[in-house]
Design an enzyme around this catalytic site. Structure first.
Site: not given
Ligand code: NAP
Length: 503
Positions: A263, A300
């Site tokens: 998501e 989001c």
């Molecule tokens: P994120 O930076 O993508 O992190 C999410 C998780 O994935 C974290 O545990 C992160 O690890 C891990 N991760 C990210 N990139 C990775 C990679 N290349 N390799 C391995 N692990 C990786 O996202 P966020 O900052 O938590 O959330 C913000 C985003 O989420 C916004 O874009 C928002 O729109 C979206 N969002 C979507 C929804 C939905 O339902 N669609 C809901 C809420 C938020 P680390 O902890 O080590 O960084």
């Protein structure tokens, strides 16, 4: 009640640590050290999850229902401490975290009653036709079965409802799938106390410890190893497009590819139809400002774009700016997210034809609202303007006609939501837009704002890529359990051998 994290991982019922530590970066209050996750912990958690599947995956629904209710009770019992550490780590206001906790326990209890009712099993029966010519038909029965261990990645912006015991975990456990959570580095202490609640529920219900593990992050190799582990059968992810896409690609490249339910982000456009814009454009603008700045815009479903007729745009922009201005600075979830917000703001501001409507100043971990304006033609020509800016930034896209609104709608990539603001006299234009918007989004709304996502049977929180990586699924609501089930057909299996749910 105050909570001081010990900083360990929960692996199959044991709290363990490694030699390396990382420090949390709370918005306020003391930082704490957390053990850095590693590939060895991933191996242990996944092996234990597979072991647990042989009992948990075949458990009766009443037992899993009791387990989900027990987790909710254990979270409630730690309520104040969860709010305290959650607020320190994320900077989210206490009231918001209390509300989010209610949503989290509500989801768990909803799944408890949902699996008790049993409709999700989608049981189908084709009775045997032994006398059918030219060939007899055997007895055929179909049911949904759990898929095996599931990996869950929580989001930074929902430390409870989309994290350790959030929707993905609740849905997977309800289905009968053990869960390995990769903790989010933005709220490791909140993850720890919620894991403690799940651990207590496992003990209370006498379940195998491998049903749930939490591995704190600290390094990206934990997430990478987790999605590549051969015993993991699906991934639930809530987060950024970049992170989600990287992990999705790893899942697809595995010798045994697995579904990755990501998501991701969305700009959630709103279309202000002519009569609604003329009769109540300023009210819509004020409502938009409130939705845009809720939670510092870190949703989001944040409606980042408003498509407005050019001759209504001045009034609409003035009303939105007036409503946004008093918002002031809000604390963001992490320094990195605050920096990414400023980068996004600069990217939009530099776009061809983009004009400032409201400029403010923000720095460090703060966000203040920004409002920009651009013509529909310039917006369509510049893909960057269609990308999510995670934070309280709004872009007004001005168009000359409903034909141009339709062109904008057709040019959209996948969205979590699309919104129409309409009066009765706009019904013809709304009927024209709806078929376009329903192809683009998981949820289409009229006369509201998309930031509230109801947890219910009818909710769809997903959408075509890049809103999600699997447009046939939702991550919110009872239908989300289907992500962790697969249909199995039982042909001619004697009744005393069949799964209980099929007899
Ligand atoms: P994120 O930076 O993508 O992190 C999410 C998780 O994935 C974290 O545990 C992160 O690890 C891990 N991760 C990210 N990139 C990775 C990679 N290349 N390799 C391995 N692990 C990786 O996202 P966020 O900052 O938590 O959330 C913000 C985003 O989420 C916004 O874009 C928002 O729109 C979206 N969002 C979507 C929804 C939905 O339902 N669609 C809901 C809420 C938020 P680390 O902890 O080590 O960084």
């Amino acid at each position: 009640m105050t909570f001081t994290p010990h900083g360990k991982h929960l692996i199959a019922g044991e709290w363990v640590s490694t030699d390396a530590v990382f420090a949390s970066e709370p918005a306020h209050g003391p930082a704490h050290d957390f053990s850095v996750g590693n590939v060895d912990l991933v191996e242990r958690a996944c092996t234990a999850a597979e072991d647990a599947f042989w009992s948990f995956g075949y458990s009766i629904r009443a037992d899993r229902s009791a387990f989900l209710n027990a987790i909710a009770d254990e979270i409630d019992a730690r309520g104040d401490a969860i709010t305290q550490i959650g607020s320190q780590e994320t900077g989210l206001p206490e009231a918001r975290l209390i509300g989010e906790r209610g949503r989290t326990t509500g989801q768990l209890r909803l799944f408890a009653s949902h699996i008790s009712a049993g409709d999700y099993l989608d049981r189908r029966f084709d009775a045997a036709l032994p006398d059918r010519a030219p060939l007899p038909r055997p007895d055929l029965r179909m049911i949904q079965r759990p898929i095996g261990p599931v990996a869950v990645f929580g989001a930074s912006n929902f430390p409870l409802a989309f994290s350790t015991a959030g929707g993905d975990t609740a849905a997977a456990l309800a289905a009968g799938c053990p869960v390995v959570v990769k903790g989010h580095s933005a709220h490791p202490g909140t993850g720890e106390i919620v894991a403690e609640a799940i651990h207590a529920a496992i003990q209370k219900c006498g379940l195998h410890g491998g049903v749930f593990s939490l591995i704190q992050g600290g390094k990206r190799d934990v997430g990478t190893a987790l999605v590549q582990h051969p015993l993991i059968k699906a991934v639930g992810f809530t987060g950024s497009l970049a992170g989600g896409r990287a992990l999705f690609d790893l899942c697809a490249q595995r010798p045994e590819p697995i579904p990755f339910f990501g998501e991701l982000g969305s700009v959630n456009p709103m279309f202000i139809l002519p009569n609604a814009g003329s009769n109540r454009g300023t009210d819509i603008a004020a409502g938009w400002a409130a939705s845009l700045t809720m939670g510092a815009g870190q949703f989001c479903t944040n409606p980042g774009i408003a498509v407005v007729l050019a001759d209504q745009a001045d009034e609409f922009a003035a009303a939105a700016a007036q409503a946004l201005e008093p918002t002031g600075a809000q604390t963001m979830l992490t320094d990195g997210i605050a920096a990414a917000y400023r980068d996004g703001r600069d990217r939009v501001a530099a776009g061809a034809g983009v004009r400032d409507v409201l400029t403010t100043t923000c720095d460090l971990r703060n966000a203040t609202p920004y409002l920009f304006r651009v013509s529909g033609a310039d917006w369509i020509d510049n893909h960057v303007l269609a990308e999510e800016v995670f934070g309280p930034l709004g872009l007004i896209v001005t168009v000359d006609s409903v034909d141009e609104m339709d062109a904008i709608a057709r040019s959209l990539v996948g969205q979590l939501t699309c919104t129409i603001h309409m009066d009765d006299a706009d019904a013809t234009d709304a009927r024209r837009l709806l078929p376009v918007l329903e192809r683009k989004a998981g949820r289409v709304l009229a006369n509201g704002f998309p930031t509230g996502v109801e947890v219910s049977d009818t909710m769809v929180h997903g959408g075509p890529y890049p809103a999600s990586t699997n447009f046939g699924a939702t991550s919110v609501g009872t239908l989300s359990i289907r992500r962790f089930l697969r249909p199995v057909c039982y042909q001619n299996i004697p009744a005393d051998v069949l799964p209980d749910d099929l007899v």
